[in-house]
Write an enzyme that holds these catalytic residues in place. Sequence first.
Site, PDB file in Angstrom:
ATOM      1  N   HIS A 126      -3.274   7.047   1.398  1.00  0.00           N
ATOM      2  CA  HIS A 126      -3.726   5.724   0.992  1.00  0.00           C
ATOM      3  C   HIS A 126      -5.134   5.511   1.527  1.00  0.00           C
ATOM      4  O   HIS A 126      -5.416   5.725   2.714  1.00  0.00           O
ATOM      5  CB  HIS A 126      -2.771   4.668   1.546  1.00  0.00           C
ATOM      6  CG  HIS A 126      -3.313   3.284   1.503  1.00  0.00           C
ATOM      7  ND1 HIS A 126      -3.857   2.739   0.362  1.00  0.00           N
ATOM      8  CD2 HIS A 126      -3.415   2.325   2.472  1.00  0.00           C
ATOM      9  CE1 HIS A 126      -4.260   1.500   0.628  1.00  0.00           C
ATOM     10  NE2 HIS A 126      -4.007   1.235   1.893  1.00  0.00           N
ATOM     11  N   ASN A 168     -10.142  -0.389  -0.263  1.00  0.00           N
ATOM     12  CA  ASN A 168      -8.679  -0.350  -0.237  1.00  0.00           C
ATOM     13  C   ASN A 168      -8.152  -1.026  -1.499  1.00  0.00           C
ATOM     14  O   ASN A 168      -8.224  -2.244  -1.645  1.00  0.00           O
ATOM     15  CB  ASN A 168      -8.189  -1.070   1.020  1.00  0.00           C
ATOM     16  CG  ASN A 168      -6.678  -1.089   1.144  1.00  0.00           C
ATOM     17  OD1 ASN A 168      -5.944  -0.868   0.185  1.00  0.00           O
ATOM     18  ND2 ASN A 168      -6.197  -1.384   2.343  1.00  0.00           N
ATOM     19  N   CYS A 224       0.802  -1.219   0.000  1.00  0.00           N
ATOM     20  CA  CYS A 224       0.000   0.000   0.000  1.00  0.00           C
ATOM     21  C   CYS A 224       0.838   1.275   0.000  1.00  0.00           C
ATOM     22  O   CYS A 224       0.313   2.364  -0.243  1.00  0.00           O
ATOM     23  CB  CYS A 224      -0.948   0.002   1.189  1.00  0.00           C
ATOM     24  SG  CYS A 224      -2.068  -1.416   1.221  1.00  0.00           S
TER      25      CYS A 224
END
Length: 336
Positions: free
Chosen positions: A258, A288, A117
């Site tokens: 993020h 996500n 990520c």
Amino acid sequence: MKSLVRQGIVLTGTGSAVPDTCLDNHQLNQMVVTSDDWITTRTGIRRRHLLPPQNSLTAMATEAAQKAIAMAGIAPQDLDLIILATSTPDDLFGNASQIQARLGATQAVAFDLTAACSGFVFGLVTAAQFMRAGAYQNVLLIGADVLSRWVDWSDRRTCVLFGDGAGAVVLQASEYDCLLGFQLHTDGTQNQYLKLGFQEQEKLLIDSVRVGQGTYQPIAMNGQEVYRFAVQKVPEVIEKALYRAGLDIEQVDWLLMHQANQRILNAVAERLNLPEEKIISNVANYGNTSAASIPLALDEAVRQGQIKPHDIVALAGFGAGLSWGAAIFEWGSLNS
């Protein structure tokens, strides 16, 4: 041999792509014991896009790249370097070369970068080093992941979180440097809190010669520890990047992190004393998407006119490794 000349970097194009297939919270409730209220209260996520079978990360990343190249006003043959940030390639040997071929970017060297990520931020800083050294003039940076391949869809702690997508940016050499400051970190002692591990099975080849073969297991995450880590470390790394940039938090126009969890976004902004209206968030619609989340949100914000030329944007990525990093940049173009 000529010495390399230091040069600056400007972000001139963005692009993104997501699958058409959507899975919302009400549909998830038919699969696991959960509810729309439970998911949205804890994560802010309402739906996620999922890549169907027989579709590839390569095709999705190429679509995002084509849009970024078009916005930048260059041809694929102008690219010198392609970096693909991904943890879920179609080919474990790498996908950047396949994207290079699909684009027709015949002059570009291409490679994959894996930092989960944090991948897009790590990729941005990596690209900047090549460009500041004068080695490359036009760089394509892509963040793309297909996490649905590695989710345990019977585990309600993780299956509600993840989606698939791709985002891309074009960086071009300039006398002016829009990457104002950055800071990167890794702490491998916390790796167990978020991982996608390989599980081997012993295979006997001949007497006394054995190898381990197998496959990767679904994503495993300790949500409480990851939340605690992000809320503590991300504000610190943004402040360090701002210090390197010679800026104060009041000079930041947008916080673009993020897109893991809306509660994390809000908590970090609160610790930085940034008002809610400066948070860029699309986590509700995509979940996500790992390395894709920052460039996907950036592309939407630029195309919707939310981020304007000369706006100061604080980027922050965090996740598996555990890794985290921040970059401060000024959005613009060679002509702005």
